[in-house]
Design an enzyme around this catalytic site. Structure first.
Site, PDB file in Angstrom:
ATOM      1  N   ASP A  13     -20.626   3.735 -27.647  1.00 45.44           N
ATOM      2  CA  ASP A  13     -21.189   2.297 -28.015  1.00 45.44           C
ATOM      3  C   ASP A  13     -22.512   2.154 -28.299  1.00 45.44           C
ATOM      4  O   ASP A  13     -23.281   2.359 -27.306  1.00 45.44           O
ATOM      5  CB  ASP A  13     -20.521   1.285 -27.044  1.00 45.44           C
ATOM      6  CG  ASP A  13     -19.109   1.119 -27.023  1.00 45.44           C
ATOM      7  OD1 ASP A  13     -18.251   1.477 -27.877  1.00 45.44           O
ATOM      8  OD2 ASP A  13     -18.648   0.336 -26.300  1.00 45.44           O
ATOM      9  N   GLY A 219      -8.912 -19.114 -19.812  1.00 42.91           N
ATOM     10  CA  GLY A 219      -8.072 -18.186 -19.034  1.00 42.91           C
ATOM     11  C   GLY A 219      -6.934 -17.606 -19.852  1.00 42.91           C
ATOM     12  O   GLY A 219      -7.363 -16.966 -20.778  1.00 42.91           O
ATOM     13  N   ASP A 246     -10.879  -5.839 -22.327  1.00 42.12           N
ATOM     14  CA  ASP A 246     -10.593  -4.527 -21.894  1.00 42.12           C
ATOM     15  C   ASP A 246     -10.424  -4.683 -20.281  1.00 42.12           C
ATOM     16  O   ASP A 246      -9.739  -3.924 -19.531  1.00 42.12           O
ATOM     17  CB  ASP A 246     -11.348  -3.403 -22.298  1.00 42.12           C
ATOM     18  CG  ASP A 246     -11.205  -3.335 -23.861  1.00 42.12           C
ATOM     19  OD1 ASP A 246      -9.923  -3.705 -24.187  1.00 42.12           O
ATOM     20  OD2 ASP A 246     -12.105  -2.713 -24.303  1.00 42.12           O
TER      21      ASP A 246
END
Length: 294
Positions: A13, A219, A246
């Protein structure tokens, strides 16, 4: 000890930080330029391992300078890398991530070696483990081959949403998607999305055993044959949302592997995702089982 098998992507990344995201054709000054480990598969594997799961990974990197940073936290977290191949003359997957001051991000992904995690490669491996975790960053035939070759429970986070065979996709228990992804999955089944709760019910109606719909700061929703349950998330001030989803999915899989029911696992996962959003980066932001959660 039960094992989670993750078949998925490994990226390096490249992070850039800006005050705000540029408009098309605009040039902005930014900061950063650091290279950190990422990829949805690797992110979820690290998150699960840090939450106490025994994790084995199936995937690929290139033979370039990005491979080492891409693999660094997988190794540090103790993930079994027996089935991670190094592909000659191919670049490691790369994600270019721009993060604005409010914590929102844009991401451009170059698959690189992840494109080699195909049916032929996956079929050559006797997939280890008791639970399989998949995402959408590997070729569709590799995804299908993994499901076909696995007898245990399958968890799918179809992100990005790719066209995979319905028979294999419906093995997901649960299917983990956000609102946008839920709509795209429903399109594949010829069904229109509605509200969050309507989309969860529609996914159950087309044949999914269970669904977890993530809603960011609101949520999540869990849907099973017993009905829908709202999952709260802690109120936080986000620093960087990169990889928070993730973190949620990896933690969810870890708790399911440990024997939690889906509501309990998702409640824990929401806290792990919130923790990650309070810190920069993807994998470097993930908590261990020893870190206090919000």
């Amino acid at each position: 000890m039960n094992t989670l098998c993750v078949v998925g992507s490994i990226n390096a990344d490249l992070f850039v930080h800006v005050d705000r995201h540029p408009t098309p054709g605009e040039t902005l000054l930014g900061s950063g330029g650091e290279v950190l480990p990422g990829g949805k598969g690797a992110n979820q594997a690290v998150a699960a391992a840090l939450q106490g799961a025994n994790v084995a990974f199936v995937g690929a990197v290139g033979d370039d300078a990005y491979a080492s940073p891409a693999l660094s936290l997988l190794h540090q977290a103790g993930v079994d890398d027996t089935h991670i191949s190094t592909v000659p003359d191919v670049s490691t997957g790369l994600a270019v991530i721009t993060v604005s001051a409010d914590g929102e991000n844009t991401i451009v992904v170059v698959p690189g070696a992840n494109a080699t995690v195909t049916k032929s490669y996956v079929s050559s491996i006797d997939l280890p483990g008791d639970m399989l975790l998949l995402q959408g960053e590997i070729p569709a035939d590799g995804f299908a081959a993994a499901v076909q070759g696995f007898d245990g429970r399958v968890v799918v986070n179809l992100a990005p949403v790719v066209d995979v065979p319905h028979e294999q996709l419906l093995r997901a228990d649960p299917l983990v998607v956000n609102e946008h992804e839920a709509g795209l999955v429903l399109e594949q089944f010829g069904v229109s999305a509605g509200t969050a709760s309507e989309s969860v019910q529609a996914l159950l109606d087309v044949g999914f055993t269970s669904v977890v719909l993530t809603l960011g700061a609101k949520g999540a929703l869990v849907g099973t044959a017993d009905g829908l349950r709202e999952i709260p998330t802690p109120v936080i001030e986000a620093v960087d949302t990169t990889g928070a989803g993730d973190a949620f999915t990896g933690a969810l899989a870890a708790r399911l592997l440990a024997g939690d029911d889906l509501v309990v696992a998702a409640t824990h996962a929401a806290r792990v995702g919130a923790y990650a959003a309070c810190r920069r980066g993807a994998q470097p932001s993930y908590p261990s089982v020893h870190d206090p959660l919000p």
